[in-house]
Design a protein around this motif. Sequence first.
Motif, short mmCIF file in Angstrom:
data_model
loop_
_atom_site.label_atom_id
_atom_site.label_comp_id
_atom_site.label_asym_id
_atom_site.label_seq_id
_atom_site.Cartn_x
_atom_site.Cartn_y
_atom_site.Cartn_z
N PRO A 18 61.67 34.45 30.31
CA PRO A 18 60.91 33.40 30.89
C PRO A 18 60.60 33.94 32.44
N LEU A 19 59.41 33.92 32.75
CA LEU A 19 58.79 34.67 34.17
C LEU A 19 58.05 33.38 34.86
N THR A 20 58.41 33.26 36.14
CA THR A 20 57.45 32.41 36.79
C THR A 20 56.13 33.11 37.03
N ALA A 21 54.99 32.36 37.52
CA ALA A 21 53.72 33.17 38.03
C ALA A 21 54.06 34.11 39.09
N LYS A 22 54.92 34.05 39.84
CA LYS A 22 55.04 35.07 40.81
C LYS A 22 55.85 36.26 40.28
N GLU A 23 56.79 36.05 39.31
CA GLU A 23 57.45 37.28 38.73
C GLU A 23 56.66 38.08 37.57
N ARG A 24 55.89 37.66 37.10
CA ARG A 24 55.39 38.02 35.76
C ARG A 24 54.58 39.52 35.86
N PHE A 25 53.99 39.73 36.79
CA PHE A 25 53.50 41.05 36.98
C PHE A 25 54.34 42.03 37.37
N THR A 26 55.23 42.02 38.11
CA THR A 26 56.21 42.90 38.78
C THR A 26 57.17 43.13 37.40
N ALA A 27 57.48 42.16 36.80
CA ALA A 27 58.49 42.19 35.24
C ALA A 27 57.78 43.33 34.56
N LEU A 28 56.43 43.22 34.14
CA LEU A 28 55.57 44.02 33.47
C LEU A 28 55.45 45.53 34.12
N GLN A 29 55.17 45.58 35.54
CA GLN A 29 55.05 46.88 35.82
C GLN A 29 56.28 47.56 35.75
N SER A 30 57.34 46.96 35.99
CA SER A 30 58.64 47.79 36.15
C SER A 30 58.95 48.18 34.82
N GLY A 31 58.61 47.83 33.79
CA GLY A 31 59.09 47.96 32.45
C GLY A 31 60.20 46.98 32.00
N GLU A 32 60.42 45.85 32.86
CA GLU A 32 61.44 44.81 32.37
C GLU A 32 60.78 44.31 31.06
N VAL A 33 59.62 44.22 30.80
CA VAL A 33 59.23 43.64 29.35
C VAL A 33 58.08 44.55 28.98
N ASP A 34 58.04 44.26 27.55
CA ASP A 34 56.77 45.30 27.12
C ASP A 34 55.65 44.75 27.15
N MET A 35 55.42 43.44 27.27
CA MET A 35 53.93 42.77 27.25
C MET A 35 54.30 41.39 27.74
N LEU A 36 52.96 41.12 28.53
CA LEU A 36 52.98 39.63 29.14
C LEU A 36 52.28 38.65 28.08
N SER A 37 52.75 37.72 27.76
CA SER A 37 52.08 36.65 26.98
C SER A 37 52.34 35.27 27.64
N ARG A 38 51.55 34.98 28.67
CA ARG A 38 51.82 34.06 29.53
C ARG A 38 50.97 33.37 30.24
N ASN A 39 50.00 32.52 29.61
CA ASN A 39 49.09 31.64 30.27
C ASN A 39 48.37 32.31 31.47
N THR A 40 48.00 33.49 31.33
CA THR A 40 47.65 34.37 32.43
C THR A 40 45.92 34.67 32.35
N THR A 41 45.52 34.49 33.59
CA THR A 41 43.89 34.55 33.58
C THR A 41 43.55 35.97 33.80
N TRP A 42 42.56 36.53 32.99
CA TRP A 42 41.91 37.81 33.19
C TRP A 42 40.82 37.97 34.26
N THR A 43 41.29 38.57 35.39
CA THR A 43 40.50 38.55 36.60
C THR A 43 40.03 40.16 36.72
N LEU A 44 38.89 40.56 37.51
CA LEU A 44 38.84 41.85 37.94
C LEU A 44 40.05 42.59 38.70
N THR A 45 40.57 41.71 39.93
CA THR A 45 41.35 42.22 40.58
C THR A 45 42.74 42.75 39.85
#
Length: 337
Positions: free
Chosen positions: A80-107
Motif C-alpha cells: 500500500p502506497l500513498t500518492a506521495k510515496e508511489r513513484f519513489t517506491a517504484l524508482q527505488s525498486g521497493e516494488v516491481d510495478m505500480l498499479s494504483r489509479n495513477t494518471t498518465w501524464t507527459l511529465t
Amino acid sequence: MLKQVTMAATGLVLGLSITAQAGTLEDVQKRGAVSCGVSTGLAGFSQKDEKGNWSGIDVDVCRAVAAAVLGDASKVQYKPLTAKERFTALQSGEVDMLSRNTTWTLTRDASLGLNFVGVNYYDGQGFMVSKNLGVSSVNDLDGATVCIQAGTTTELNLADYFRAHGMEYTAITFDTSDQTRAGFESGRCDVLTSDQSQLYALRIGLQKPGNAMVLPEVISKEPLGPVVRQGDDAWFNIVKWSLAAIIEAEYLGISSATAATAAKSGTPEQKRLLGSDGDAGSKLGLSADWANNIVSQVGNYSEVFERNVGSGSPLKIARGLNAQWNKGGIMYSNPIR
C-alpha cells in the motif's frame, strides 16, 4: 540480478537518485511473487478486506502479471502506497510495478525514469458536494473550500479550472483517500474533488451516502494505468501485454469460463492469444500459456470491470469510455500476433 543505473533526475524528483533495475523478471521468478504497489484503500480499485484479501480493478492487473509470469494469480505481494510515496517506491525498486489509479501524464512519463504501459481505466476529475450546499454545478463553487489528496494531478487541474473561470477557492490537502473523505464528512470543506470513479467509491463509504451528490461536470482527462521503471524493456513488455491480454480477451469473446475450450477449438485469433498457436509467449520470455493463465484465473476486461466497479459491485459505474472500441468506448488492445 540487478544492474543499477543512476540517471539525472529532473522536475518533481530533482536531486533524487533514481535506480533502474534490469532483470525484474528474474527477480520476480526468484522471489516467487510480484511486488505490486497499490493504493492504501480505494473501493473498486485496490482495497483490503477484513481477512487481508486485496481486490479491485488495479489489483487484478497485479494478479494478471503474476499469472503470466508465475502461472498463479495469487502470487502477489501488495504494497500500500500513498500518492506521495508511489513513484519513489517504484524508482527505488521497493516494488516491481505500480498499479494504483495513477494518471498518465507527459511529465510523469518523461521525467521520473518511469514508463506507463497502458490504460486500465479512463477517468476524469469531478466534484462531490453535500446536497445541503444547494449547488448543482461546479460553476456554483466560487469561494468554496476544497478537500483534495496531495501529490495528485487533481491539484493542478483544480487550479487551472478555477483560474480559467475567474473563481476563488481554498484547498485543504490530505495524504490518503480515507483522510480526504473524513475531512469532507466532518465539514472541513464544501466540496471534495478527485477522479470521478473515486468520488463514487468514497461516497459509499460515507455514513450517509444519500446526503452527498457527484456534480455532472468532468473537467479533465485522467487515463489511469500501471507503471514500471525505465531501463527494463523485457519487464515493460510483460506488464504491457498482460494488460492487453485482458482487454483482447473480451474483444475476442473469451472469458474465464471459456478459455480452456477456446484454446483447443477456438478461432485462430483466440488460439494465438491463448498459446495453442504461435509463439507470443516465447517472445516475452514466458510460457506458451501465459495469456491463458491470465484469462482463466483473472478473467477478461468485462469480468474485471463488472465485478470491481460495474454492475456487480456497489459502485455500479457504467462502462462509458471503458467499453470496447467497437461498442461505443475507447478501450483497445494492440494486436496480439
